[in-house]
Design a protein around this motif. Structure first.
Motif, PDB file in Angstrom:
ATOM      1  N   THR A   1     -38.011  12.404  50.979  1.00 24.18           N
ATOM      2  CA  THR A   1     -36.887  12.580  50.069  1.00 24.18           C
ATOM      3  C   THR A   1     -36.981  13.944  49.402  1.00 24.18           C
ATOM      4  N   TYR A   2     -35.944  14.289  48.693  1.00 27.39           N
ATOM      5  CA  TYR A   2     -35.927  15.555  47.957  1.00 27.39           C
ATOM      6  C   TYR A   2     -37.058  15.589  46.933  1.00 27.39           C
ATOM      7  N   THR A   3     -37.309  14.457  46.286  1.00 22.75           N
ATOM      8  CA  THR A   3     -38.340  14.404  45.253  1.00 22.75           C
ATOM      9  C   THR A   3     -39.726  14.645  45.843  1.00 22.75           C
ATOM     10  N   THR A   4     -40.036  13.966  46.963  1.00 21.00           N
ATOM     11  CA  THR A   4     -41.368  14.134  47.552  1.00 21.00           C
ATOM     12  C   THR A   4     -41.564  15.547  48.099  1.00 21.00           C
ATOM     13  N   LEU A   5     -40.518  16.122  48.698  1.00 18.54           N
ATOM     14  CA  LEU A   5     -40.625  17.493  49.192  1.00 18.54           C
ATOM     15  C   LEU A   5     -40.846  18.472  48.047  1.00 18.54           C
ATOM     16  N   SER A   6     -40.107  18.300  46.952  1.00 19.64           N
ATOM     17  CA  SER A   6     -40.227  19.198  45.810  1.00 19.64           C
ATOM     18  C   SER A   6     -41.583  19.054  45.141  1.00 19.64           C
ATOM     19  N   GLN A   7     -42.068  17.830  45.021  1.00 12.81           N
ATOM     20  CA  GLN A   7     -43.380  17.635  44.405  1.00 12.81           C
ATOM     21  C   GLN A   7     -44.491  18.204  45.273  1.00 12.81           C
ATOM     22  N   GLY A   8     -44.376  18.093  46.583  1.00 17.43           N
ATOM     23  CA  GLY A   8     -45.395  18.633  47.459  1.00 17.43           C
ATOM     24  C   GLY A   8     -45.408  20.151  47.485  1.00 17.43           C
ATOM     25  N   LEU A   9     -44.235  20.765  47.419  1.00 21.08           N
ATOM     26  CA  LEU A   9     -44.137  22.216  47.513  1.00 21.08           C
ATOM     27  C   LEU A   9     -44.362  22.907  46.176  1.00 21.08           C
ATOM     28  N   LEU A  10     -43.710  22.400  45.124  1.00 23.40           N
ATOM     29  CA  LEU A  10     -43.730  23.079  43.831  1.00 23.40           C
ATOM     30  C   LEU A  10     -44.672  22.446  42.814  1.00 23.40           C
ATOM     31  N   ASN A  11     -45.234  21.283  43.139  1.00 20.28           N
ATOM     32  CA  ASN A  11     -46.105  20.535  42.219  1.00 20.28           C
ATOM     33  C   ASN A  11     -45.419  20.204  40.906  1.00 20.28           C
ATOM     34  N   THR A  12     -44.119  20.018  40.956  1.00 21.99           N
ATOM     35  CA  THR A  12     -43.369  19.596  39.765  1.00 21.99           C
ATOM     36  C   THR A  12     -42.371  18.522  40.165  1.00 21.99           C
ATOM     37  N   ASP A  13     -42.109  17.629  39.251  1.00 22.86           N
ATOM     38  CA  ASP A  13     -41.108  16.596  39.491  1.00 22.86           C
ATOM     39  C   ASP A  13     -39.730  17.202  39.236  1.00 22.86           C
ATOM     40  N   PRO A  14     -38.830  17.187  40.225  1.00 22.52           N
ATOM     41  CA  PRO A  14     -37.523  17.821  40.014  1.00 22.52           C
ATOM     42  C   PRO A  14     -36.648  17.069  39.015  1.00 22.52           C
ATOM     43  N   PHE A  15     -36.999  15.822  38.720  1.00 23.12           N
ATOM     44  CA  PHE A  15     -36.182  15.048  37.786  1.00 23.12           C
ATOM     45  C   PHE A  15     -36.829  14.924  36.419  1.00 23.12           C
ATOM     46  N   ALA A  16     -37.845  15.745  36.146  1.00 22.05           N
ATOM     47  CA  ALA A  16     -38.446  15.788  34.818  1.00 22.05           C
ATOM     48  C   ALA A  16     -37.893  17.001  34.082  1.00 22.05           C
ATOM     49  N   CYS A  17     -37.549  16.814  32.814  1.00 23.88           N
ATOM     50  CA  CYS A  17     -37.000  17.901  32.004  1.00 23.88           C
ATOM     51  C   CYS A  17     -38.070  18.973  31.810  1.00 23.88           C
ATOM     52  N   LEU A  18     -37.685  20.238  31.981  1.00 25.32           N
ATOM     53  CA  LEU A  18     -38.628  21.342  31.830  1.00 25.32           C
ATOM     54  C   LEU A  18     -39.043  21.556  30.385  1.00 25.32           C
ATOM     55  N   LEU A  19     -38.200  21.139  29.432  1.00 28.68           N
ATOM     56  CA  LEU A  19     -38.499  21.378  28.018  1.00 28.68           C
ATOM     57  C   LEU A  19     -39.329  20.262  27.401  1.00 28.68           C
ATOM     58  N   CYS A  20     -38.887  19.008  27.579  1.00 31.18           N
ATOM     59  CA  CYS A  20     -39.580  17.909  26.899  1.00 31.18           C
ATOM     60  C   CYS A  20     -40.356  17.010  27.851  1.00 31.18           C
ATOM     61  N   GLY A  21     -40.114  17.104  29.155  1.00 31.82           N
ATOM     62  CA  GLY A  21     -40.839  16.287  30.119  1.00 31.82           C
ATOM     63  C   GLY A  21     -40.251  14.914  30.353  1.00 31.82           C
ATOM     64  N   ALA A  22     -39.154  14.575  29.675  1.00 30.10           N
ATOM     65  CA  ALA A  22     -38.534  13.255  29.842  1.00 30.10           C
ATOM     66  C   ALA A  22     -37.890  13.157  31.221  1.00 30.10           C
ATOM     67  N   LYS A  23     -37.724  11.932  31.686  1.00 32.86           N
ATOM     68  CA  LYS A  23     -37.110  11.698  33.000  1.00 32.86           C
ATOM     69  C   LYS A  23     -35.611  11.895  32.873  1.00 32.86           C
ATOM     70  N   MET A  24     -35.054  12.740  33.757  1.00 32.46           N
ATOM     71  CA  MET A  24     -33.622  12.994  33.745  1.00 32.46           C
ATOM     72  C   MET A  24     -32.924  12.008  34.673  1.00 32.46           C
ATOM     73  N   ALA A  25     -31.698  11.678  34.328  1.00 32.22           N
ATOM     74  CA  ALA A  25     -30.886  10.789  35.147  1.00 32.22           C
ATOM     75  C   ALA A  25     -29.649  11.543  35.606  1.00 32.22           C
ATOM     76  N   PHE A  26     -29.192  11.243  36.801  1.00 29.24           N
ATOM     77  CA  PHE A  26     -28.010  11.911  37.345  1.00 29.24           C
ATOM     78  C   PHE A  26     -26.782  11.435  36.588  1.00 29.24           C
ATOM     79  N   SER A  27     -25.976  12.382  36.090  1.00 25.25           N
ATOM     80  CA  SER A  27     -24.759  12.003  35.372  1.00 25.25           C
ATOM     81  C   SER A  27     -23.511  12.481  36.092  1.00 25.25           C
ATOM     82  N   ARG A  28     -23.541  13.705  36.619  1.00 31.27           N
ATOM     83  CA  ARG A  28     -22.360  14.213  37.316  1.00 31.27           C
ATOM     84  C   ARG A  28     -22.759  15.402  38.188  1.00 31.27           C
ATOM     85  N   ALA A  29     -21.917  15.688  39.156  1.00 32.00           N
ATOM     86  CA  ALA A  29     -22.118  16.844  40.020  1.00 32.00           C
ATOM     87  C   ALA A  29     -21.115  17.910  39.633  1.00 32.00           C
ATOM     88  N   LEU A  30     -21.574  19.130  39.496  1.00 34.02           N
ATOM     89  CA  LEU A  30     -20.701  20.232  39.142  1.00 34.02           C
ATOM     90  C   LEU A  30     -20.379  21.039  40.395  1.00 34.02           C
TER      91      LEU A  30
END
Length: 168
Positions: free
Chosen positions: A117-146
């Motif tokens: 998945t996108y999450t596993t690829l991103s975590q393996g490559l960048l060592n960061t969770d793509p759905f974690a907020c960069l400022l506070c670390g909270a789990k982000m939820a999808f709300s809308r596509a721009l």
């Protein structure tokens, strides 16, 4: 010169008339001449291949006729039905019979591949969770596509984007 086309696929058909200079030139075809290949010496073709029985690279010199005869052995007859899998690997029965074959061979514990998945690829490559907020670390939820933003708009708002204050 433009001409009306009565078909549904295109509105116009364009006709191009070649000049007399183009008609006098030889046609441009890809040619297979012996001087294009360093291993082709006249009527003999030298092939280098890996012999899987010995594990060494072998050289084989064939005439052009011998090479063509060896190649056409691998071309199936017209309307010949090719079979890729048969027996317990056939598409109709592989779901039922393959577990039975694995059980008979003692391979009961077959590891299932983790879904990519996108999450596993991103975590393996960048060592960061793509759905974690960069400022506070909270789990982000999808709300809308721009929709995509124009490059000029991104350049104009580069400062606000850097301060994370820009909302498209």
């Amino acid at each position: 010169m433009r001409r009306q086309h009565s078909g549904d696929h295109s509105r116009f058909t364009f006709w191009r008339i070649a000049s007399h200079e183009q008609l006098l030139q030889p046609p441009r075809f890809f040619s297979l001449r012996g001087d294009n290949y360093p291993d082709m010496g006249g009527s003999r073709i030298n092939l280098r291949f890996l012999d899987h029985r010995t594990g060494r690279h072998e050289d084989l010199a064939l005439s052009q006729r011998e090479l063509i005869l060896r190649l056409i052995k691998h071309i199936p007859e017209k309307h010949f039905r090719m079979v890729r899998y048969f027996g317990f690997l056939a598409n109709r029965v592989v779901g039922k019979l393959l577990p039975l074959v694995r059980k008979a061979l003692g391979q009961d514990n077959v590891k299932k591949a983790a879904p990519v998945t996108y999450t596993t690829l991103s975590q393996g490559l960048l060592n960061t969770d793509p759905f974690a907020c960069l400022l506070c670390g909270a789990k982000m939820a999808f709300s809308r596509a721009l929709p995509a933003t124009a490059l000029e708009k991104l350049i104009a708002n580069a400062g606000e984007i850097a301060r994370m204050r820009y909302v498209g």
